[in-house]
Design an enzyme around this catalytic site. Sequence first.
Site, PDB file in Angstrom:
ATOM      1  N   HIS A 234       0.836  -1.205   0.000  1.00 21.41           N
ATOM      2  CA  HIS A 234       0.000   0.000   0.000  1.00 21.41           C
ATOM      3  C   HIS A 234       0.869   1.252   0.000  1.00 21.41           C
ATOM      4  CE1 HIS A 234      -3.991  -1.544   0.189  1.00 21.41           C
ATOM      5  NE2 HIS A 234      -3.875  -2.121   1.365  1.00 21.41           N
TER       6      HIS A 234
ATOM      7  N   CYS B 210       0.544   1.778  -5.913  1.00 14.41           N
ATOM      8  CA  CYS B 210      -0.363   2.644  -6.670  1.00 14.41           C
ATOM      9  C   CYS B 210       0.229   4.043  -6.808  1.00 14.41           C
ATOM     10  CB  CYS B 210      -1.715   2.740  -5.976  1.00 14.41           C
ATOM     11  SG  CYS B 210      -2.604   1.169  -5.846  1.00 14.41           S
TER      12      CYS B 210
ATOM     13  N   ARG C 220       0.039   2.354 -11.698  1.00 12.37           N
ATOM     14  CA  ARG C 220       1.022   1.669 -10.875  1.00 12.37           C
ATOM     15  C   ARG C 220       2.403   2.227 -11.185  1.00 12.37           C
ATOM     16  NH1 ARG C 220      -3.118   0.403  -9.269  1.00 12.37           N
ATOM     17  NH2 ARG C 220      -3.988  -1.651  -8.775  1.00 12.37           N
TER      18      ARG C 220
END
Length: 268
Positions: free
Chosen positions: A172, A246, A255
């Site tokens: 993340h 991301c 990405r």
Amino acid sequence: MRMRVVRHRDRRRRAKWRRGLWGGGEVLVTAGVVLMLLVVHQLWWTNREARQGAERKVEALEREWGTGGGDSGGSASGGAPSEPVPSPSAATGGPTGGPTGGAGKRSGGAVVVSGRPRPSQAYAVLTIPRLHLRVPVAEGVSKPDVLNKGYVGHYPGTQQPGQAGNFALAGHRNTHGEPFRYLPRLRRGDTVQVETGTATYTYVVDKILPQTSSRDSLVVRPVPRSLVRPSYGYDEPGYYITLTTCTPEFTSRYRMAVWGKLVSMRPR
């Protein structure tokens, strides 16, 4: 002098409007408070919980391996001497750096561990000195079982640390520990370490792909290359690591990928 006559109906209408405006204001204030609490939960509480859980998992892995912490300096110096990286043709088909506690053996200069990590099992520790990051690596990229715990996830089907091919990871960038929030700060030449129960593998950042499609699956292939931006990637087999997250922040539209090459392996 004419006197203005105020009818009771007008008074009731104005009172009704005032009550409506007051009630609407209360609803808006309540909605704002709820939204603020949701933002606090996402940006602060999930990070706090995930980071604490990830730190405990790193400590548990170190206890299991019988160490007091890895070399956060990003070098392979100290302890046993580093072994040279084997050529791609010398690699075996077995996974390396698999479940902790497995029986290890040497083959082609690498440490090969029997067995494979179970889904969602944390089995390695990723250390990136420039980012002051030390985080568990777990098998799979499931959000509830891996990424939302603050871990970095290993893409199923890609290679394991130290194995010829591409050891590909995801994490993340925002919320839930956000281990890869500062991934764009990495530069060519930065070190990335992966510790397992049998060895410590040191990679050096070699290429950075700032942005590509979220469907660009070629970036995690054994010989990584971008399908969207073909000028980014490799043409020959090797020992690669791929870090993906991301981009831009607080979105999942695109990405980014950071690629590195294995330079040394130090057995425990």
